[in-house]
Motif scaffolding. Structure first.
Motif, mmCIF file in Angstrom:
data_model
loop_
_atom_site.group_PDB
_atom_site.id
_atom_site.type_symbol
_atom_site.label_atom_id
_atom_site.label_comp_id
_atom_site.label_asym_id
_atom_site.label_seq_id
_atom_site.Cartn_x
_atom_site.Cartn_y
_atom_site.Cartn_z
ATOM 1 N N SER A 1 0.820 -1.201 0.000
ATOM 2 C CA SER A 1 0.000 0.000 0.000
ATOM 3 C C SER A 1 0.860 1.259 0.000
ATOM 4 C CB SER A 1 -0.936 0.001 1.201
ATOM 5 O OG SER A 1 -0.193 0.000 2.393
ATOM 6 N N ARG A 2 2.029 1.223 0.687
ATOM 7 C CA ARG A 2 2.907 2.401 0.679
ATOM 8 C C ARG A 2 3.455 2.649 -0.719
ATOM 9 N NH1 ARG A 2 6.468 1.544 6.124
ATOM 10 N NH2 ARG A 2 4.792 1.928 7.580
ATOM 11 N N THR A 3 3.853 1.561 -1.397
ATOM 12 C CA THR A 3 4.358 1.694 -2.763
ATOM 13 C C THR A 3 3.278 2.265 -3.656
ATOM 14 O OG1 THR A 3 5.731 -0.236 -2.382
ATOM 15 C CG2 THR A 3 5.459 0.465 -4.660
ATOM 16 N N PHE A 4 2.040 1.759 -3.493
ATOM 17 C CA PHE A 4 0.942 2.247 -4.313
ATOM 18 C C PHE A 4 0.692 3.728 -4.033
ATOM 19 C CE2 PHE A 4 -3.632 3.067 -4.834
ATOM 20 C CZ PHE A 4 -3.686 2.902 -6.200
ATOM 21 N N GLN B 1 0.031 4.053 -16.478
ATOM 22 C CA GLN B 1 0.956 3.019 -16.925
ATOM 23 C C GLN B 1 2.037 2.783 -15.874
ATOM 24 O OE1 GLN B 1 2.381 3.752 -20.830
ATOM 25 N NE2 GLN B 1 3.043 1.646 -21.124
ATOM 26 N N GLY B 2 2.163 1.547 -15.416
ATOM 27 C CA GLY B 2 3.156 1.177 -14.420
ATOM 28 C C GLY B 2 2.786 1.544 -13.000
ATOM 29 N N LEU B 3 1.578 2.005 -12.773
ATOM 30 C CA LEU B 3 1.147 2.412 -11.440
ATOM 31 C C LEU B 3 0.889 1.203 -10.541
ATOM 32 C CD1 LEU B 3 0.339 4.891 -9.721
ATOM 33 C CD2 LEU B 3 -1.984 4.570 -10.546
ATOM 34 N N LEU B 4 0.381 0.123 -11.106
ATOM 35 C CA LEU B 4 0.043 -1.090 -10.356
ATOM 36 C C LEU B 4 0.968 -2.230 -10.765
ATOM 37 C CD1 LEU B 4 -3.827 -0.874 -10.776
ATOM 38 C CD2 LEU B 4 -2.502 -0.221 -8.777
ATOM 39 N N VAL C 1 -6.103 -2.769 -15.950
ATOM 40 C CA VAL C 1 -6.475 -1.357 -15.848
ATOM 41 C C VAL C 1 -6.223 -0.636 -17.174
ATOM 42 C CG1 VAL C 1 -5.871 0.824 -14.739
ATOM 43 C CG2 VAL C 1 -6.205 -1.213 -13.355
ATOM 44 N N LEU C 2 -5.075 -0.876 -17.810
ATOM 45 C CA LEU C 2 -4.790 -0.203 -19.084
ATOM 46 C C LEU C 2 -5.752 -0.658 -20.179
ATOM 47 C CD1 LEU C 2 -0.884 -0.106 -19.115
ATOM 48 C CD2 LEU C 2 -2.489 1.720 -18.558
ATOM 49 N N CYS D 1 -10.243 -5.230 -8.070
ATOM 50 C CA CYS D 1 -10.961 -4.634 -6.930
ATOM 51 C C CYS D 1 -10.874 -5.501 -5.679
ATOM 52 C CB CYS D 1 -12.417 -4.379 -7.284
ATOM 53 S SG CYS D 1 -12.628 -3.036 -8.462
ATOM 54 N N LYS D 2 -10.765 -6.808 -5.854
ATOM 55 C CA LYS D 2 -10.683 -7.692 -4.685
ATOM 56 C C LYS D 2 -9.332 -7.599 -3.991
ATOM 57 C CE LYS D 2 -14.149 -11.130 -5.532
ATOM 58 N NZ LYS D 2 -14.487 -12.532 -5.607
ATOM 59 N N ASP D 3 -8.296 -7.193 -4.708
ATOM 60 C CA ASP D 3 -6.955 -7.128 -4.125
ATOM 61 C C ASP D 3 -6.646 -5.795 -3.447
ATOM 62 O OD1 ASP D 3 -6.572 -9.671 -4.984
ATOM 63 O OD2 ASP D 3 -5.116 -9.205 -6.530
ATOM 64 N N TYR D 4 -7.517 -4.815 -3.574
ATOM 65 C CA TYR D 4 -7.270 -3.499 -2.987
ATOM 66 C C TYR D 4 -8.455 -3.072 -2.127
ATOM 67 C CZ TYR D 4 -3.392 -3.111 -6.228
ATOM 68 O OH TYR D 4 -2.240 -3.336 -6.912
ATOM 69 N N VAL D 5 -8.135 -2.486 -0.993
ATOM 70 C CA VAL D 5 -9.164 -1.918 -0.133
ATOM 71 C C VAL D 5 -9.229 -0.429 -0.453
ATOM 72 C CG1 VAL D 5 -9.866 -1.453 2.237
ATOM 73 C CG2 VAL D 5 -8.731 -3.608 1.663
ATOM 74 N N MET D 6 -10.359 0.004 -0.955
ATOM 75 C CA MET D 6 -10.532 1.406 -1.339
ATOM 76 C C MET D 6 -11.375 2.105 -0.283
ATOM 77 S SD MET D 6 -8.805 1.185 -3.963
ATOM 78 C CE MET D 6 -8.923 2.436 -5.169
ATOM 79 N N THR D 7 -10.945 3.300 0.085
ATOM 80 C CA THR D 7 -11.686 4.096 1.052
ATOM 81 C C THR D 7 -11.994 5.454 0.450
ATOM 82 O OG1 THR D 7 -9.644 4.938 2.036
ATOM 83 C CG2 THR D 7 -10.604 2.961 3.032
ATOM 84 N N LYS D 8 -12.770 6.222 1.169
ATOM 85 C CA LYS D 8 -13.085 7.568 0.700
ATOM 86 C C LYS D 8 -11.824 8.421 0.689
ATOM 87 C CE LYS D 8 -17.877 7.917 1.845
ATOM 88 N NZ LYS D 8 -18.826 8.956 1.635
ATOM 89 N N LEU D 9 -11.850 9.489 -0.085
ATOM 90 C CA LEU D 9 -10.739 10.436 -0.112
ATOM 91 C C LEU D 9 -10.624 11.126 1.240
ATOM 92 C CD1 LEU D 9 -11.389 12.077 -3.587
ATOM 93 C CD2 LEU D 9 -9.529 10.543 -2.992
#
Length: 201
Positions: free
Chosen positions: A2-5, A57-60, A68-69, A114-122
């Protein structure tokens, strides 16, 4: 991970800000934080979509990067077909097949990425929600002091998890575009965007 992301996401936002303008009103300058832009017009979404592939590109990691691309490319292709001013039967057939491919890719994105990332509000959304809940809590204290009933609320510090919701009319209506264009005509004949471009005061 998550820090890298987060670091990569921050770099992506900086790159988004460096996208130069193009033409007179074709691509406008982006805000410092593209994900925090508010009150977006249709042209803002179009500009974000047109300039988004180089920024993502290259973000994930490579497994998700390809999905995603591909999704962004198919969204841009679908949007280009939807905004055409002239359609032939062949173009509408391509548009229909693009819509099918896009819907399959959106479901693949939902079931894998979407299953591999936990998304929260901004952070801004979370701060506004926390402020609202704090105001409710202070109101409840006043109600408790005056003897009125108090309803329990969730903790202010909890971050609300956001999930991709495909059970919306917007997503469902994508499949109707090719058939609607065939029956009614191109989308520019009934869009409100040309009127907003006149900037009538």
């Amino acid at each position: 991970m998550s820090r890298t992301f987060c670091r990569r996401n921050h770099l992506s936002l900086l790159v988004y800000q460096r996208v130069p303008t193009f033409g007179q009103g074709t691509i406008r300058r982006f805000n410092k934080n593209a994900s925090a832009m508010k009150h977006l017009a249709a042209c803002d979404f179009k500009d974000l979509l047109q300039c988004t592939i180089p920024n993502f590109q290259g973000l994930l990691p490579s497994k998700h990067n390809k999905i995603v691309l591909d999704l962004l490319f198919d969204l841009a292709t679908w949007h280009a077909y939807a905004k055409l001013h002239l359609h032939t039967d062949g173009m509408l057939a391509f548009f229909d097949s693009t819509t099918i491919v896009l819907s399959r890719l959106v479901r693949k994105f939902m079931h894998t990425t979407c299953k591999d990332y936990v998304m929260t509000k901004l952070p801004q959304e979370h701060a506004a929600r926390s402020h609202h809940q704090a105001a409710l809590a202070s109101k409840q204290l006043v109600e408790a002091a005056t003897g009125r009933s108090v309803k329990g609320k969730e903790s202010v510090s909890n971050m609300k998890v956001k999930k991709l919701n495909l059970y919306t009319y917007k997503y469902h209506a994508l499949a109707d575009y090719p058939n609607t264009i065939w029956r009614i005509g191109t989308t520019d004949s009934y869009s409100t965007q040309p009127v907003s471009a006149l900037q009538i005061f």
